[in-house]
Every structure is written in C-alpha cells, then in structure tokens.
Design a protein around this motif. Structure first.
Motif, short mmCIF file in Angstrom:
data_model
loop_
_atom_site.label_atom_id
_atom_site.label_comp_id
_atom_site.label_asym_id
_atom_site.label_seq_id
_atom_site.Cartn_x
_atom_site.Cartn_y
_atom_site.Cartn_z
N ARG A 99 0.84 -1.21 0.00
CA ARG A 99 0.00 0.00 0.00
C ARG A 99 0.87 1.25 0.00
O ARG A 99 0.62 2.20 -0.75
CB ARG A 99 -0.94 0.00 1.21
CG ARG A 99 -1.94 1.15 1.21
CD ARG A 99 -2.79 1.15 2.47
NE ARG A 99 -2.03 1.48 3.65
CZ ARG A 99 -1.65 2.71 4.00
NH1 ARG A 99 -1.95 3.73 3.24
NH2 ARG A 99 -0.97 2.92 5.11
N SER B 48 -7.57 -0.30 -5.14
CA SER B 48 -7.34 0.29 -3.82
C SER B 48 -8.60 0.99 -3.32
O SER B 48 -8.95 0.92 -2.14
CB SER B 48 -6.17 1.26 -3.88
OG SER B 48 -5.96 1.87 -2.64
N ASN B 49 -9.31 1.67 -4.23
CA ASN B 49 -10.56 2.32 -3.84
C ASN B 49 -11.62 1.29 -3.47
O ASN B 49 -12.38 1.50 -2.52
CB ASN B 49 -11.07 3.23 -4.96
CG ASN B 49 -10.32 4.54 -5.02
OD1 ASN B 49 -9.56 4.87 -4.11
ND2 ASN B 49 -10.52 5.28 -6.09
N GLU C 298 -10.96 -1.59 -2.17
CA GLU C 298 -10.50 -2.07 -0.86
C GLU C 298 -10.92 -1.10 0.25
O GLU C 298 -11.34 -1.52 1.33
CB GLU C 298 -8.98 -2.21 -0.90
CG GLU C 298 -8.34 -2.64 0.39
CD GLU C 298 -6.83 -2.64 0.28
OE1 GLU C 298 -6.23 -3.58 0.83
OE2 GLU C 298 -6.25 -1.72 -0.33
N LYS C 299 -10.85 0.19 -0.02
CA LYS C 299 -11.17 1.20 1.00
C LYS C 299 -12.67 1.40 1.20
O LYS C 299 -13.13 1.57 2.32
CB LYS C 299 -10.56 2.55 0.61
CG LYS C 299 -9.08 2.63 0.70
CD LYS C 299 -8.63 4.02 0.24
CE LYS C 299 -7.23 3.98 -0.27
NZ LYS C 299 -6.84 5.24 -0.91
N TYR C 300 -13.42 1.44 0.09
CA TYR C 300 -14.79 1.92 0.17
C TYR C 300 -15.88 0.88 -0.02
O TYR C 300 -17.02 1.14 0.35
CB TYR C 300 -14.99 3.05 -0.85
CG TYR C 300 -14.02 4.19 -0.66
CD1 TYR C 300 -14.02 4.93 0.52
CD2 TYR C 300 -13.09 4.51 -1.64
CE1 TYR C 300 -13.12 5.96 0.71
CE2 TYR C 300 -12.19 5.55 -1.46
CZ TYR C 300 -12.21 6.27 -0.28
OH TYR C 300 -11.33 7.29 -0.10
N ARG D 238 -12.00 14.43 -1.67
CA ARG D 238 -12.50 13.18 -1.09
C ARG D 238 -13.95 13.38 -0.69
O ARG D 238 -14.29 14.39 -0.07
CB ARG D 238 -11.66 12.79 0.13
CG ARG D 238 -10.21 12.52 -0.29
CD ARG D 238 -9.39 11.90 0.80
NE ARG D 238 -9.90 10.57 1.08
CZ ARG D 238 -9.95 10.05 2.30
NH1 ARG D 238 -9.55 10.74 3.34
NH2 ARG D 238 -10.42 8.84 2.49
N THR E 61 -17.02 7.00 3.89
CA THR E 61 -15.63 7.38 3.63
C THR E 61 -14.94 8.02 4.82
O THR E 61 -13.71 8.09 4.84
CB THR E 61 -15.56 8.36 2.44
OG1 THR E 61 -16.31 9.53 2.77
CG2 THR E 61 -16.09 7.73 1.18
N VAL F 113 -11.55 6.73 6.53
CA VAL F 113 -10.77 5.93 5.57
C VAL F 113 -9.55 6.74 5.17
O VAL F 113 -9.67 7.91 4.79
CB VAL F 113 -11.62 5.59 4.32
CG1 VAL F 113 -10.77 4.88 3.28
CG2 VAL F 113 -12.82 4.74 4.72
N SER F 114 -8.37 6.13 5.28
CA SER F 114 -7.15 6.87 4.94
C SER F 114 -6.99 6.95 3.43
O SER F 114 -7.41 6.08 2.69
CB SER F 114 -5.93 6.18 5.55
OG SER F 114 -5.76 4.91 4.98
N GLY F 115 -6.39 8.03 2.99
CA GLY F 115 -6.13 8.24 1.57
C GLY F 115 -5.77 9.68 1.32
O GLY F 115 -6.02 10.55 2.16
#
Length: 187
Positions: free
Chosen positions: A10, A86-87, A89-91, A140, A146, A149-151
């Motif tokens: 990551r 990755s999105n 995975e996050k959302y 974001r 969301t 959520v890190s990003g």
C-alpha cells in the motif's frame, strides 16, 4: 507478516502516486508503449489485492476478452488498476462483489487497438452529481462510508491523467447499484 506485507504494498502504491503527481505537475510524465499481455498484468494486480479483499469479505471476479498483446505502457496499466482496486479495498462494504472485465477495441490508428477495462462493485456507489468532482486532485467524498478511511484523494486524478496521456480516458459509468469505473488505454 501478512499485514506488514500488505501495508508495504500500500505504501509503495502511495509513493508511486505521489511521484506521478509530481511528474504530472512538472509535465515530465512519459508513456512507454510496448507489446503487453494486459490480462497477465491485470491478473497480477488482482492477485496482490486478493488477500486484503478477502479479509473484508469482498469477492472479485475477472473476465478477459483479449485476443492479442496490446501496445501500451504496462506500468500505467498497473497503476490505474491498482488505484481502482485500492478504492474498492477502501470503500466497498464487507461482503461486496467486484467484477473486472477487459476487452480489446480495434481502432483506425496505425498502432492497432485499445484496451478497455471496467471495474464495478455492488456497494453504495457514488452520487452522480460528483462524477467529475471525484477526479479533482485531493478531493475526497465525505460521508459515513468514507469518513475515517485513509487516503490522499489523488488516486483518481492521477489515474485519469495517466489514461489521458495514453490517448485514453477514465470515467465513472452510471449504474443502478454500486460504482463502476471504465478506462481506456489506446495502443
């Protein structure tokens, strides 16, 4: 060890995003086309994300409709697919299903054909009113899904720029449920 490995991957993706954003700002980002087995490249990306997606109960399916190698930049393909996964995975919510499909489109250009990749999930989706705003650097969406959520908010912006530099596109496709992104890289 698995967590350390996933976090290392990551962070590597995050660093690559930041470096590409800096190159884009300096206008030094280059496309290096070469005959590429797009299916193998995408399958490798999926394999990288499979453990973390499985931990969230997210299933991923993939269907390739590619007939030959395509003259594209494999690093750009990998980064765009990685950013979109990755999105997911996050959302995407636990228990979601994600479908990734690829197809080849012949063009009138001498280079031959384009690669079209679609990634669709069955989660809560993205408000259609934000379909362009989500591609703004550092933007974001803020909502219960969301928040926390890190990003950095640059993944979609960088991915769109990479596709455009590759004479292609990246867009959010309207769907009844979930989010659906489609990108095109022209050979």
């Amino acid at each position: 060890l698995d967590v350390i490995h996933q976090e290392t991957l990551r962070l590597g993706r995050l660093i690559e995003n930041i470096l590409n954003y800096a190159r884009q700002q300096k206008n030094t980002l280059r496309v290096h086309r070469q005959p590429t087995d797009a299916a193998a490249c995408i399958d490798q990306c999926i394999e990288t994300f499979t453990p973390s997606l499985a931990n969230k109960g997210i299933k991923i399916g993939c269907r390739h409709e590619l007939s030959q190698p395509i003259n594209i930049d494999p690093d750009i393909l990998e980064q765009v697919v990685n950013n979109l996964l990755s999105n997911v995975e996050k959302y995407a919510v636990n228990g979601s299903e994600v479908q990734l499909t690829t197809r080849q489109e012949n063009t009138s250009l001498p280079e031959g054909s384009s690669l079209i990749v679609r990634i669709q999930d069955d989660g809560p989706g993205i408000d259609p009113g934000l379909s362009e705003k989500i591609f703004t650097p550092f933007y974001r969406i803020s909502n219960r899904l969301t928040d926390g959520v890190s990003g950095t908010g640059i993944g979609l912006s960088i991915s769109r720029e990479l596709c455009q530099r590759h004479a292609g596109s990246l867009k959010l496709i309207p769907t009844q449920q979930g989010a659906c992104f489609e990108f095109k890289l022209t050979g």
